[in-house]
Design an enzyme around this catalytic site. Structure first.
Site, PDB file in Angstrom:
ATOM      1  N   LYS A  22      -7.477  -4.559 -33.625  1.00  0.00           N
ATOM      2  CA  LYS A  22      -8.660  -5.761 -32.931  1.00  0.00           C
ATOM      3  C   LYS A  22      -8.874  -4.550 -32.122  1.00  0.00           C
ATOM      4  CE  LYS A  22      -8.569  -9.510 -30.028  1.00  0.00           C
ATOM      5  NZ  LYS A  22      -9.575  -8.948 -29.353  1.00  0.00           N
ATOM      6  N   ASN A  23      -8.136  -4.301 -31.203  1.00  0.00           N
ATOM      7  CA  ASN A  23      -8.930  -3.925 -29.466  1.00  0.00           C
ATOM      8  C   ASN A  23      -9.277  -2.776 -30.269  1.00  0.00           C
ATOM      9  OD1 ASN A  23      -9.040  -6.512 -28.781  1.00  0.00           O
ATOM     10  ND2 ASN A  23      -6.981  -5.532 -27.143  1.00  0.00           N
ATOM     11  N   ARG A  94     -16.734 -10.946 -26.077  1.00  0.00           N
ATOM     12  CA  ARG A  94     -16.920 -10.543 -24.867  1.00  0.00           C
ATOM     13  C   ARG A  94     -16.683  -9.035 -25.312  1.00  0.00           C
ATOM     14  NH1 ARG A  94     -16.550  -9.133 -19.440  1.00  0.00           N
ATOM     15  NH2 ARG A  94     -15.077  -6.707 -18.807  1.00  0.00           N
ATOM     16  N   CYS A 118     -14.270 -15.648 -18.585  1.00  0.00           N
ATOM     17  CA  CYS A 118     -14.115 -16.528 -19.898  1.00  0.00           C
ATOM     18  C   CYS A 118     -12.053 -17.354 -19.603  1.00  0.00           C
ATOM     19  CB  CYS A 118     -13.213 -15.761 -21.022  1.00  0.00           C
ATOM     20  SG  CYS A 118     -12.333 -14.741 -20.279  1.00  0.00           S
ATOM     21  N   ARG A 123     -14.300 -11.606 -15.673  1.00  0.00           N
ATOM     22  CA  ARG A 123     -14.721 -10.560 -16.481  1.00  0.00           C
ATOM     23  C   ARG A 123     -16.029 -10.185 -16.213  1.00  0.00           C
ATOM     24  NH1 ARG A 123     -11.379 -11.519 -22.372  1.00  0.00           N
ATOM     25  NH2 ARG A 123     -11.679  -9.221 -21.997  1.00  0.00           N
ATOM     26  N   PRO A 124     -15.961  -9.585 -14.724  1.00  0.00           N
ATOM     27  CA  PRO A 124     -17.372  -8.758 -14.888  1.00  0.00           C
ATOM     28  C   PRO A 124     -17.929  -7.271 -15.858  1.00  0.00           C
ATOM     29  CG  PRO A 124     -16.132  -8.467 -12.417  1.00  0.00           C
ATOM     30  CD  PRO A 124     -14.704  -9.060 -13.556  1.00  0.00           C
ATOM     31  N   ASP A 126     -19.229  -4.717 -13.271  1.00  0.00           N
ATOM     32  CA  ASP A 126     -19.390  -3.796 -13.123  1.00  0.00           C
ATOM     33  C   ASP A 126     -19.265  -2.904 -12.631  1.00  0.00           C
ATOM     34  OD1 ASP A 126     -17.240  -4.694 -12.197  1.00  0.00           O
ATOM     35  OD2 ASP A 126     -17.253  -3.960 -10.265  1.00  0.00           O
ATOM     36  N   LEU A 127     -17.919  -2.288 -13.581  1.00  0.00           N
ATOM     37  CA  LEU A 127     -17.041  -0.690 -13.491  1.00  0.00           C
ATOM     38  C   LEU A 127     -18.250  -0.119 -14.910  1.00  0.00           C
ATOM     39  CD1 LEU A 127     -13.532  -1.978 -12.669  1.00  0.00           C
ATOM     40  CD2 LEU A 127     -15.183  -0.865 -11.368  1.00  0.00           C
ATOM     41  N   ASP A 309      -1.808  -8.389 -22.474  1.00  0.00           N
ATOM     42  CA  ASP A 309      -1.648  -9.123 -23.830  1.00  0.00           C
ATOM     43  C   ASP A 309      -0.822 -10.194 -24.314  1.00  0.00           C
ATOM     44  OD1 ASP A 309      -4.784  -7.530 -25.322  1.00  0.00           O
ATOM     45  OD2 ASP A 309      -4.683  -8.550 -23.363  1.00  0.00           O
ATOM     46  N   VAL A 331      -3.454  -7.557 -13.855  1.00  0.00           N
ATOM     47  CA  VAL A 331      -4.517  -7.596 -14.233  1.00  0.00           C
ATOM     48  C   VAL A 331      -5.438  -8.706 -14.431  1.00  0.00           C
ATOM     49  CG1 VAL A 331      -5.280  -6.894 -16.876  1.00  0.00           C
ATOM     50  CG2 VAL A 331      -3.480  -6.026 -16.256  1.00  0.00           C
ATOM     51  N   ARG A 401      -9.390 -15.559 -34.221  1.00  0.00           N
ATOM     52  CA  ARG A 401     -10.308 -14.321 -33.351  1.00  0.00           C
ATOM     53  C   ARG A 401      -9.729 -12.450 -33.644  1.00  0.00           C
ATOM     54  NH1 ARG A 401     -11.884 -14.936 -27.665  1.00  0.00           N
ATOM     55  NH2 ARG A 401     -11.679 -12.630 -27.961  1.00  0.00           N
TER      56      ARG A 401
HETATM   57  C1  EPZ Z   1      -9.878  -4.965 -22.949  1.00  0.00           C
HETATM   58  O1  EPZ Z   1     -10.456  -5.709 -22.784  1.00  0.00           O
HETATM   59  C2  EPZ Z   1      -8.905  -6.141 -24.195  1.00  0.00           C
HETATM   60  N1  EPZ Z   1     -10.341  -6.217 -25.186  1.00  0.00           N
HETATM   61  C3  EPZ Z   1      -8.822  -7.217 -23.514  1.00  0.00           C
HETATM   62  O2  EPZ Z   1      -7.545  -7.702 -24.389  1.00  0.00           O
HETATM   63  C4  EPZ Z   1      -7.254  -6.548 -22.546  1.00  0.00           C
HETATM   64  O3  EPZ Z   1      -6.692  -8.335 -22.275  1.00  0.00           O
HETATM   65  C5  EPZ Z   1      -7.980  -6.287 -21.246  1.00  0.00           C
HETATM   66  O4  EPZ Z   1      -8.572  -5.017 -22.291  1.00  0.00           O
HETATM   67  C6  EPZ Z   1      -6.641  -5.528 -20.531  1.00  0.00           C
HETATM   68  O5  EPZ Z   1      -5.657  -4.822 -21.207  1.00  0.00           O
HETATM   69  C7  EPZ Z   1     -10.249  -5.143 -25.988  1.00  0.00           C
HETATM   70  O6  EPZ Z   1     -10.295  -4.520 -25.804  1.00  0.00           O
HETATM   71  C8  EPZ Z   1     -11.429  -5.968 -27.257  1.00  0.00           C
HETATM   72  P1  EPZ Z   1     -10.467  -4.802 -18.775  1.00  0.00           P
HETATM   73  P2  EPZ Z   1     -11.032  -6.005 -21.283  1.00  0.00           P
HETATM   74  O7  EPZ Z   1     -11.916  -4.227 -18.247  1.00  0.00           O
HETATM   75  O8  EPZ Z   1     -12.140  -4.160 -21.443  1.00  0.00           O
HETATM   76  C9  EPZ Z   1     -11.791  -6.430 -14.371  1.00  0.00           C
HETATM   77  C10 EPZ Z   1      -7.311 -10.025 -26.178  1.00  0.00           C
HETATM   78  O9  EPZ Z   1      -7.104 -10.365 -26.369  1.00  0.00           O
HETATM   79  N2  EPZ Z   1     -12.673  -5.348 -14.536  1.00  0.00           N
HETATM   80  O10 EPZ Z   1      -9.821  -3.192 -18.229  1.00  0.00           O
HETATM   81  O11 EPZ Z   1     -12.605  -7.005 -21.109  1.00  0.00           O
HETATM   82  C11 EPZ Z   1     -11.588  -7.940 -14.968  1.00  0.00           C
HETATM   83  O12 EPZ Z   1     -11.818  -8.598 -14.614  1.00  0.00           O
HETATM   84  C12 EPZ Z   1      -7.910  -9.386 -25.116  1.00  0.00           C
HETATM   85  O13 EPZ Z   1      -7.458  -8.726 -27.048  1.00  0.00           O
HETATM   86  C13 EPZ Z   1     -13.913  -5.320 -13.644  1.00  0.00           C
HETATM   87  O14 EPZ Z   1     -13.373  -5.445 -12.131  1.00  0.00           O
HETATM   88  O15 EPZ Z   1     -10.418  -4.947 -19.821  1.00  0.00           O
HETATM   89  C14 EPZ Z   1     -10.573  -7.698 -15.535  1.00  0.00           C
HETATM   90  O16 EPZ Z   1      -9.559  -8.534 -14.351  1.00  0.00           O
HETATM   91  C15 EPZ Z   1      -8.480 -10.376 -23.867  1.00  0.00           C
HETATM   92  N3  EPZ Z   1     -15.042  -4.511 -13.848  1.00  0.00           N
HETATM   93  C16 EPZ Z   1      -9.315  -6.520 -15.675  1.00  0.00           C
HETATM   94  O17 EPZ Z   1     -10.705  -5.070 -15.186  1.00  0.00           O
HETATM   95  C17 EPZ Z   1     -15.062  -4.114 -14.396  1.00  0.00           C
HETATM   96  O18 EPZ Z   1     -16.487  -3.424 -15.150  1.00  0.00           O
HETATM   97  C18 EPZ Z   1      -9.103  -5.897 -16.862  1.00  0.00           C
HETATM   98  O19 EPZ Z   1      -9.991  -5.787 -17.152  1.00  0.00           O
HETATM   99  C19 EPZ Z   1     -14.704  -4.637 -15.806  1.00  0.00           C
HETATM  100  C20 EPZ Z   1     -13.558  -5.080 -15.474  1.00  0.00           C
END
Ligand code: EPZ
Length: 428
Positions: A22-23, A94, A118, A123-124, A126-127, A309, A331, A401
């Site tokens: 999926k990811n 998201r 969520c 899950r901002p 900003d990055l 996950d 995380v 999903r």
């Molecule tokens: C991906 O989400 C996955 N989703 C998530 O899987 C997975 O849990 C996550 O990566 C971590 O491995 C998909 O790939 C579709 P992140 P993502 O950006 O990209 C913070 C599932 O169950 N952050 O790595 O949204 C954020 O708040 C899902 O399949 C910022 O602060 O994860 C979080 O605390 C759930 N600013 C941390 O980083 C930003 O701009 C990790 O988020 C972006 C993220």
């Protein structure tokens, strides 16, 4: 609303075939917006999130043909007709934010409804936005109207250091940079296998990306990309889910189409608990038959650390293992929503901030619980397989999903699970 009714099922036995990730497929689908011609995505899992992304791409202007008999998608976008992702779809998933980079790269302007948080955290984005700004985009947040806009006459390569190795930000910025002028160096990036799969697909389209899978990615911008076909990697979290299914039921399962390299931390932790995991020519064999498992501790980290996950799923196992285990979630700031549901089934868990202490081995009984997120839903099903009696898991749209043919696969291993439609009681 539908529910899963799960009965105590005894040890699971047999073999299961892992679906496409999926990811990995979601960012690859978004990346098809970067070229006009039709791309082919192979081993696409049949998931609700994939359906949402198909509709999102159609709204943007893509021609999407779904051939689920062969797990294939055909996606071509002659012109980007819509520069704003529709909120109705963004609010469902998201990962919708992943269309920002491609639309910005291809047209120079994009609007994205600010994704809601969520269950697992704020899950901002900003990055993501910081990366687009570094490439020369002007970012305007219209908070009062709930959207953010990025505009750029031209994207120019830049050096970007991510504050956190965000998976989505790494993917989005990479997709924006492939058509930028000049070189982009992305540092402190996510190293997940899904990043590598996306980079491989983009390179097949003619991009010039090096270093995916390490903490530094180098991108030489090109003028245009062209169509490619790509087979998506297997889903490492589905793999981990079935590995734990064998362990928690003290059964033995052959997991086919798994990539052992992608689940090393899960293999290591299961072996620490006393589960036998063998990497054979036919696939991964996970054997916990008659095993007297021991407690262990896990700490979630960005790849190659233990995957967040898998946290709730592994915690489910630890509730059945005698002794005290510790789980630390680094995380996401709020990914213990499943603890209350596990406690309803008799688990003894104490949480403090990002740490949970599990005193495993207590008797578990079936009851009604909810799936608080995609992976927590899977965790509840796993505990339902071993708890005394039966367990009703609601909010199962989360599970549907992200897991293809979830029920069929578990039933084929001997699990007693059925999907029931809950009659909505008339409120008198
Ligand atoms: C991906 O989400 C996955 N989703 C998530 O899987 C997975 O849990 C996550 O990566 C971590 O491995 C998909 O790939 C579709 P992140 P993502 O950006 O990209 C913070 C599932 O169950 N952050 O790595 O949204 C954020 O708040 C899902 O399949 C910022 O602060 O994860 C979080 O605390 C759930 N600013 C941390 O980083 C930003 O701009 C990790 O988020 C972006 C993220």
């Amino acid at each position: 609303m539908a529910k899963f009714l799960v009965k105590q099922s005894g040890p699971l036995h047999g073999e299961v075939y892992i679906s496409g990730s999926k990811n990995a497929v979601l960012p690859i689908m978004a990346a098809t917006l970067l070229c006009e011609e039709q791309c082919v995505i192979i081993d696409t899992p049949r998931l609700r999130d994939v359906d949402v992304m198909c509709n999102m791409l159609r709204r943007i202007g893509a021609d999407v043909v779904e051939d689920y008999d062969n797990n294939k998608l055909y996606i071509g976008t002659k012109t980007i007709a819509e520069h704003e992702a529709p909120y109705a779809l963004v609010s469902k998933m998201r990962a919708s934010v992943l269309v920002m980079g491609p639309i910005l790269a291809r047209t120079g302007r994009v609007r994205m409804p600010l994704p809601g948080g969520c269950a697992i955290g704020a899950r901002p984005v900003d990055l993501h936005l910081k990366g687009f700004a570094a490439l020369g985009a002007r970012i305007t947040e219209h908070r009062e109207r709930g959207y953010v806009e990025a505009v750029a006459d031209k994207l120019v390569g830049s050096n970007i250091y991510l504050d956190f190795p965000s998976v989505g930000a790494t993917e989005n910025i990479m997709m924006a940079a492939v058509l930028a002028e000049g070189t982009t160096i992305l540092e402190n990036v996510a190293e997940e296998p899904e990043i590598v799969d996306l980079a491989n697909f983009l390179n097949k389209m003619g991009a010039r990306i090096k270093g995916a899978g390490t903490d530094t990615i180098k991108i030489e911008g090109v003028k245009r990309l062209s169509a490619a076909s790509h087979t998506v990697i297997p889903d490492r979290i589905e793999t981990g889910t079935f590995m734990v299914a064998a362990a928690i039921t003290r059964g033995k399962i052959l997991i086919k189409n798994a990539v052992p390299d992608h689940v090393k931390p899960v293999i290591a932790k299961l072996r620490e608990c006393g589960v036998t995991v063998s990497d054979t020519f036919d696939g991964l064999i996970v054997d916990a038959e008659n095993a007297d498992l021991v407690a262990t501790d896990i700490k979630t980290l960005p790849y190659p650390g233990f995957p967040t996950d898998m946290q709730s799923i592994f915690m489910a196992l630890l509730t059945t293992v005698k002794g005290e285990s510790q789980v630390i979630e680094t995380v996401f700031e709020n990914r213990f929503m499943h603890v209350a549901e596990l406690e309803r089934m008799g688990a003894d868990i104490v949480t403090e901030d990002r740490k949970a202490v599990i005193r495993g081995g207590k008797p578990l009984h079936g009851t009604s619980v909810i799936a608080t997120d995609l992976r927590a839903g899977a965790a509840m099903i796993l505990v339902g397989l071993v708890a005394e009696g039966s367990t009703e898991v609601s909010e199962i749209y989360h599970i549907e999903r992200g897991y293809e043919r979830f029920i069929d696969k578990f039933e084929s291993l001997g699990a007693k699970i059925e999907r029931i439609e809950e009659k909505v009681k008339e409120i008198q």
